[in-house]
Design a protein around this motif. Structure first.
Motif, PDB file in Angstrom:
ATOM      1  N   LYS A 148     -10.993   2.405  26.940  1.00 40.30           N
ATOM      2  CA  LYS A 148     -12.336   3.042  26.352  1.00 40.30           C
ATOM      3  C   LYS A 148     -12.870   1.893  27.830  1.00 40.30           C
ATOM      4  N   ARG A 152     -14.979   4.613  30.447  1.00 36.89           N
ATOM      5  CA  ARG A 152     -16.249   4.248  31.065  1.00 36.89           C
ATOM      6  C   ARG A 152     -17.373   3.820  32.357  1.00 36.89           C
ATOM      7  N   ASP A 156     -19.327   6.492  34.919  1.00 31.47           N
ATOM      8  CA  ASP A 156     -20.167   5.726  35.701  1.00 31.47           C
ATOM      9  C   ASP A 156     -20.427   5.676  37.093  1.00 31.47           C
TER      10      ASP A 156
END
Length: 158
Positions: A148, A152, A156
């Motif tokens: 995760k 993420r 980004d």
């Protein structure tokens, strides 16, 4: 992936240090010397790519065969991606993987060795991710968090 294909931590650290000042390169190296210089730096990221595919597949509780069917790619190609860091996936396959797992294509291209970025922060995140487990059991809580967190980070980067 068995341990005989995985470089040690010092090798990863040395590769990051050696490539900090290099430029961003897309596609194959321009000449043999550049290609030789780029090849060692690509392997750690391809380890992270294989692990990203494997853990993402396992998180969705898919077999290699099921994922291959959903992506319309060969089972052998996915097995090579997951287990052989030196394997170079086709750009079409990389794109399908990125889209299926909802990760930016450009970042996955870097991990797969189709584009080279010598961004030290990107390499550090990829190497930390690659250091996690690669067994075939259900994802541990630590593996879920690592997956995760890395996804993420990739999202980004867009």
């Amino acid at each position: 992936m068995n341990s005989k294909h995985r470089p040690d931590h010092q090798w990863y650290a040395r590769m990051i240090q050696d490539t900090l000042d290099d430029d961003f390169v897309i596609g194959p190296a321009f000449d043999a010397k550049a290609k030789e210089a780029a090849a060692p730096a690509e392997q750690p990221l391809t380890v992270a790519f294989g692990l990203l595919v494997k853990l993402s597949r396992r998180a969705k509780r898919l077999s290699v065969e099921e994922l291959a069917e959903k992506l319309s790619v060969e089972v052998d190609e996915l097995q090579h991606i997951e287990h052989e860091p030196e394997f170079r996936a086709r750009p079409r396959t990389i794109s399908k993987i990125a889209n299926f797992f909802d990760v930016p294509v450009e970042e996955v291209m870097k991990l797969a060795g189709a584009a080279v970025s010598n961004d030290a922060l990107f390499n550090t995140h990829a190497l930390k991710f690659a250091a996690h487990s690669d067994d075939m059991t259900a994802l541990t809580r630590e593996e879920q968090e690592a997956l995760k967190s890395f996804v993420r980070y990739l999202r980004d980067q867009e």
